[in-house]
Write an enzyme that holds these catalytic residues in place. Structure first.
Site, PDB file in Angstrom:
ATOM      1  CE  LYS A  53      -3.703  -2.525   2.298  1.00 15.44           C
ATOM      2  NZ  LYS A  53      -4.312  -2.932   3.577  1.00 15.44           N
ATOM      3  CD  GLN A  97      -2.914  -4.304   6.862  1.00 22.78           C
ATOM      4  OE1 GLN A  97      -2.856  -3.361   6.083  1.00 22.78           O
ATOM      5  NE2 GLN A  97      -3.638  -5.385   6.602  1.00 22.78           N
ATOM      6  CG  ASP A 120      -9.091   0.345   5.531  1.00 23.33           C
ATOM      7  OD1 ASP A 120      -8.975   0.030   4.323  1.00 23.33           O
ATOM      8  OD2 ASP A 120      -8.220   0.096   6.389  1.00 23.33           O
TER       9      ASP A 120
END
Ligand code: NAD
Length: 296
Positions: A53, A97, A120
């Site tokens: 990412k 994460q 997200d």
């Protein structure tokens, strides 16, 4: 029939080129879209995702700042990092994460992220807004799948879509988005899970099958009808002594046999995975531009 490949890598390249132009325009106006990344612990798969990412951010001219905490980090230390990202004007999007080493903290941590930086799409505010069809940061994997279907010209409206898996990050939001009225949705959706009595009975009637179960061979050729569109979200490591790392990645779909029957199929790797990262970039650029870009 041999299926055409829904090539997530190629589509990602195209979308990232579009995003790079938006990043360049923002930079010309003095804004460098920035992603704040929090990685707790040293799970190798999480490390690999974070690296991919951050690399993608760099390639687009975006800024990323990473904070790594040890697996032993306390709740307070984790929440402090998230709060700092919330306050930092260089950070437009925040990525925590998952999974966290202590899964019991996950919900509180996700709820601490400022919804305006929740790229997200996991904060309850964004989940709720997405369910209501309001502008929201959409979760990256479902959003990426919708983009793939749309850009390949695969009709979703009126189709019967069977989603296998009801997780909060893939199956459930996907089922919701597919069923919504609007350009990218309007499907009739069946959501299957571990308590589904006869999975094949559902998948055999589907125009679109999306597998997000996390188990190899969940979808076999005899479970789909001729010409179905098959999207494989699964990313499973299976031992393979001939592979350099001792394992290889497979999806949830028995690719070789299903591709002989499907009209379209996503490969693993190179299908949904690259699209997930691309949609994270998409959401971060949108955040830097002032807010979610709306649903598709
Ligand atoms: P999860 O374990 O949270 O959920 C799996 C779901 O599948 C559960 O709801 C369960 O009820 C259902 N399920 C499991 N076995 C089933 C079966 N035999 N029949 C019917 N339903 C079944 O997983 P997740 O986080 O949603 O991820 C699913 C898979 O997708 C994993 O392999 C994961 O690695 C992968 N994934 C890939 C991406 C990507 O970008 N490609 C992103 C997220 C997840």
């Amino acid at each position: 029939m041999t299926a055409k490949i829904l090539d997530g890598k190629a589509l990602s390249r195209q979308l990232r080129a579009e995003l790079a132009a938006q990043v360049a325009a923002l930079r010309a106006g003095g804004i460098v879209p920035g992603l704040g990344v929090l990685l707790v612990g040293d799970n190798p798969a999480s490390r690999a995702y974070v690296t991919a990412k951050e690399k993608a951010c760099g390639e687009l001219g975006m800024h990323s700042s990473e904070v790594r905490l040890p697996a032993s980090a306390s709740r307070g230390e984790i929440l402090r990092v998230v709060s700092e990202f919330n306050r930092d004007p260089r950070v437009h999007g925040i990525l925590v994460q998952l999974p966290l080493p202590d899964g019991s903290m996950e919900q509180e941590v996700l709820e601490t992220v400022d919804p305006a930086k929740d790229v997200d799409g996991f904060h309850p505010v964004n989940v709720g807004r997405a369910v209501l069809g309001l502008p929201a940061f959409l979760p990256c994997t479902p959003h990426g799948i919708l983009q793939m279907l749309r850009r390949a010209g695969i009709p979703v409206a009126g189709a019967h879509a069977v989603v296998i898996g009801r997780s909060h990050i893939v199956g459930r939001p996907l089922a919701n988005l597919l069923s919504q009225k609007g350009e990218a949705g309007n499907a009739t959706v069946t959501l299957c899970h571990t308590a589904t009595r006869d999975l094949a009975q559902h998948t055999r009637h589907a125009d679109i099958v999306i597998a997000a179960a996390g188990r190899p061979n969940t979808v076999r050729a005899d479970m789909i009808r001729e010409g179905a569109v098959v999207v494989d979200v699964g990313m499973n490591r299976v031992a393979d002594s001939s592979a350099p790392r001792g394992y290889r990645l497979v999806g949830d779909v028995a690719f070789d046999e299903v591709r002989e029957k499907a009209s379209w199929i996503t490969p693993v790797p190179g299908g949904v995975g690259p699209m997930t990262i691309t949609m994270l970039l998409f959401n971060t650029v949108a955040a830097a531009r002032g807010g979610p870009a709306g649903s598709l």
